[in-house]
Design a protein around this motif. Structure first.
Motif, PDB file in Angstrom:
ATOM      1  N   CYS A  78       0.836  -1.203   0.000  1.00 39.01           N
ATOM      2  CA  CYS A  78       0.000   0.000   0.000  1.00 39.01           C
ATOM      3  C   CYS A  78       0.871   1.254   0.000  1.00 39.01           C
ATOM      4  O   CYS A  78       2.022   1.229   0.449  1.00 39.01           O
ATOM      5  CB  CYS A  78      -0.916   0.012   1.221  1.00 39.01           C
ATOM      6  SG  CYS A  78      -2.120  -1.340   1.212  1.00 39.01           S
ATOM      7  N   TRP A  80       0.897   5.749   0.550  1.00 38.88           N
ATOM      8  CA  TRP A  80       0.266   6.955   1.064  1.00 38.88           C
ATOM      9  C   TRP A  80       1.066   8.137   0.571  1.00 38.88           C
ATOM     10  O   TRP A  80       2.092   7.969  -0.089  1.00 38.88           O
ATOM     11  CB  TRP A  80       0.103   6.924   2.576  1.00 38.88           C
ATOM     12  CG  TRP A  80       1.400   6.887   3.366  1.00 38.88           C
ATOM     13  CD1 TRP A  80       2.667   6.730   2.881  1.00 38.88           C
ATOM     14  CD2 TRP A  80       1.529   7.011   4.768  1.00 38.88           C
ATOM     15  NE1 TRP A  80       3.567   6.748   3.898  1.00 38.88           N
ATOM     16  CE2 TRP A  80       2.900   6.923   5.083  1.00 38.88           C
ATOM     17  CE3 TRP A  80       0.628   7.201   5.798  1.00 38.88           C
ATOM     18  CZ2 TRP A  80       3.390   7.021   6.378  1.00 38.88           C
ATOM     19  CZ3 TRP A  80       1.132   7.290   7.093  1.00 38.88           C
ATOM     20  CH2 TRP A  80       2.483   7.196   7.374  1.00 38.88           C
ATOM     21  N   LYS A  82       2.201  11.005   2.471  1.00 41.11           N
ATOM     22  CA  LYS A  82       2.813  11.858   3.491  1.00 41.11           C
ATOM     23  C   LYS A  82       4.036  12.559   2.900  1.00 41.11           C
ATOM     24  O   LYS A  82       4.877  11.921   2.271  1.00 41.11           O
ATOM     25  CB  LYS A  82       3.215  11.010   4.698  1.00 41.11           C
ATOM     26  CG  LYS A  82       3.784  11.820   5.831  1.00 41.11           C
ATOM     27  CD  LYS A  82       4.096  10.940   7.010  1.00 41.11           C
ATOM     28  CE  LYS A  82       4.675  11.766   8.135  1.00 41.11           C
ATOM     29  NZ  LYS A  82       5.072  10.927   9.257  1.00 41.11           N
ATOM     30  N   GLU A 103      -5.308   4.059  -8.745  1.00 40.93           N
ATOM     31  CA  GLU A 103      -5.864   4.889  -7.681  1.00 40.93           C
ATOM     32  C   GLU A 103      -5.408   6.341  -7.875  1.00 40.93           C
ATOM     33  O   GLU A 103      -4.297   6.583  -8.337  1.00 40.93           O
ATOM     34  CB  GLU A 103      -5.368   4.409  -6.307  1.00 40.93           C
ATOM     35  CG  GLU A 103      -5.760   2.996  -5.958  1.00 40.93           C
ATOM     36  CD  GLU A 103      -7.196   2.881  -5.512  1.00 40.93           C
ATOM     37  OE1 GLU A 103      -7.691   3.807  -4.846  1.00 40.93           O
ATOM     38  OE2 GLU A 103      -7.824   1.857  -5.842  1.00 40.93           O
ATOM     39  N   MET A 105      -4.468   9.806  -5.922  1.00 38.88           N
ATOM     40  CA  MET A 105      -3.969  10.130  -4.570  1.00 38.88           C
ATOM     41  C   MET A 105      -3.803  11.642  -4.415  1.00 38.88           C
ATOM     42  O   MET A 105      -3.202  12.298  -5.271  1.00 38.88           O
ATOM     43  CB  MET A 105      -2.631   9.423  -4.328  1.00 38.88           C
ATOM     44  CG  MET A 105      -2.710   7.916  -4.546  1.00 38.88           C
ATOM     45  SD  MET A 105      -1.217   7.004  -4.056  1.00 38.88           S
ATOM     46  CE  MET A 105       0.013   7.655  -5.160  1.00 38.88           C
ATOM     47  N   THR A 109      -1.388  13.481   2.151  1.00 37.66           N
ATOM     48  CA  THR A 109      -2.402  12.783   2.938  1.00 37.66           C
ATOM     49  C   THR A 109      -1.835  11.441   3.404  1.00 37.66           C
ATOM     50  O   THR A 109      -0.817  10.983   2.896  1.00 37.66           O
ATOM     51  CB  THR A 109      -3.681  12.520   2.112  1.00 37.66           C
ATOM     52  OG1 THR A 109      -3.353  11.726   0.976  1.00 37.66           O
ATOM     53  CG2 THR A 109      -4.335  13.822   1.668  1.00 37.66           C
ATOM     54  N   THR A 110      -2.509  10.839   4.355  1.00 35.82           N
ATOM     55  CA  THR A 110      -2.057   9.542   4.868  1.00 35.82           C
ATOM     56  C   THR A 110      -3.073   8.429   4.588  1.00 35.82           C
ATOM     57  O   THR A 110      -3.037   7.378   5.216  1.00 35.82           O
ATOM     58  CB  THR A 110      -1.751   9.609   6.382  1.00 35.82           C
ATOM     59  OG1 THR A 110      -2.912  10.078   7.062  1.00 35.82           O
ATOM     60  CG2 THR A 110      -0.566  10.525   6.654  1.00 35.82           C
ATOM     61  N   ASN A 111      -3.979   8.655   3.629  1.00 36.99           N
ATOM     62  CA  ASN A 111      -4.918   7.610   3.222  1.00 36.99           C
ATOM     63  C   ASN A 111      -4.151   6.490   2.529  1.00 36.99           C
ATOM     64  O   ASN A 111      -3.276   6.756   1.712  1.00 36.99           O
ATOM     65  CB  ASN A 111      -5.955   8.160   2.240  1.00 36.99           C
ATOM     66  CG  ASN A 111      -6.719   9.335   2.809  1.00 36.99           C
ATOM     67  OD1 ASN A 111      -6.845   9.469   4.019  1.00 36.99           O
ATOM     68  ND2 ASN A 111      -7.220  10.186   1.942  1.00 36.99           N
ATOM     69  N   ASN A 112      -4.496   5.250   2.847  1.00 40.64           N
ATOM     70  CA  ASN A 112      -3.862   4.111   2.180  1.00 40.64           C
ATOM     71  C   ASN A 112      -4.473   3.879   0.806  1.00 40.64           C
ATOM     72  O   ASN A 112      -5.693   3.947   0.639  1.00 40.64           O
ATOM     73  CB  ASN A 112      -4.017   2.840   3.012  1.00 40.64           C
ATOM     74  CG  ASN A 112      -2.976   2.742   4.093  1.00 40.64           C
ATOM     75  OD1 ASN A 112      -1.862   3.227   3.940  1.00 40.64           O
ATOM     76  ND2 ASN A 112      -3.320   2.105   5.186  1.00 40.64           N
ATOM     77  N   HIS A 113      -3.607   3.595  -0.155  1.00 39.60           N
ATOM     78  CA  HIS A 113      -4.008   3.218  -1.512  1.00 39.60           C
ATOM     79  C   HIS A 113      -3.351   1.874  -1.772  1.00 39.60           C
ATOM     80  O   HIS A 113      -2.125   1.774  -1.782  1.00 39.60           O
ATOM     81  CB  HIS A 113      -3.556   4.271  -2.519  1.00 39.60           C
ATOM     82  CG  HIS A 113      -4.119   5.619  -2.224  1.00 39.60           C
ATOM     83  ND1 HIS A 113      -5.378   6.003  -2.642  1.00 39.60           N
ATOM     84  CD2 HIS A 113      -3.625   6.658  -1.524  1.00 39.60           C
ATOM     85  CE1 HIS A 113      -5.615   7.227  -2.220  1.00 39.60           C
ATOM     86  NE2 HIS A 113      -4.568   7.648  -1.534  1.00 39.60           N
TER      87      HIS A 113
END
Length: 147
Positions: A78, A80, A82, A103, A105, A109-113
């Protein structure tokens, strides 16, 4: 000849070159790849240290350039964003070069992809690069390095 203007020019050039080197990660190996009719020049992040830094702190990325992440093992690797200053699109790629999923992005951000299947490769490009070229899951990336 007056040495002060010459010294100023040398110092200014060194500062510009240093800034450019930080922006481009000059030390990274690059490879040429292709998807459909589109050529891609990708910097290669194939070690834990290079993968950890990735495209962090960059403020721009040339149009047909990106970063190819190569992992030693197939897994659900995964990503992110950051400390990544520009929005990116990521294609998760199977060993045979087929795109598993893509995906979008957002910057910093720290959302997982994550990939929808275990992968060894991931390709980051400017946000929207794949969709603008109608590149979708199932399309094949050619020129991946063999592990």
């Amino acid at each position: 000849m007056n040495t002060i203007p010459r010294l100023f020019c040398i110092v200014a050039f060194a500062a510009i070159a240093s800034s450019a080197n930080a922006q481009l990660n000059i030390g990274l190996r690059t490879i040429q790849m292709k998807v459909g009719i589109y050529s891609i020049q990708a910097e290669v992040a194939d070690s834990p240290d290079l993968r950890e830094v990735g495209l962090m702190n960059r403020t721009s990325l040339p149009t047909n350039s990106g970063m190819l992440f190569i992992f030693e093992q197939k897994a659900g690797n995964c990503f992110w964003m950051k400390n990544t200053k520009l929005p990116l699109s990521i294609a998760f790629i199977a060993d045979d070069g087929k795109i598993v999923n893509i995906e979008e992005m957002q910057a910093d951000t720290t959302n997982n992809h994550c990939p929808k299947a275990p992968i060894r490769y991931a390709l980051e490009m400017n946000k929207g690069w794949f969709s603008e070229r109608v590149i979708v899951p199932g399309n094949t990336i050619q020129g991946l390095p063999k592990r």
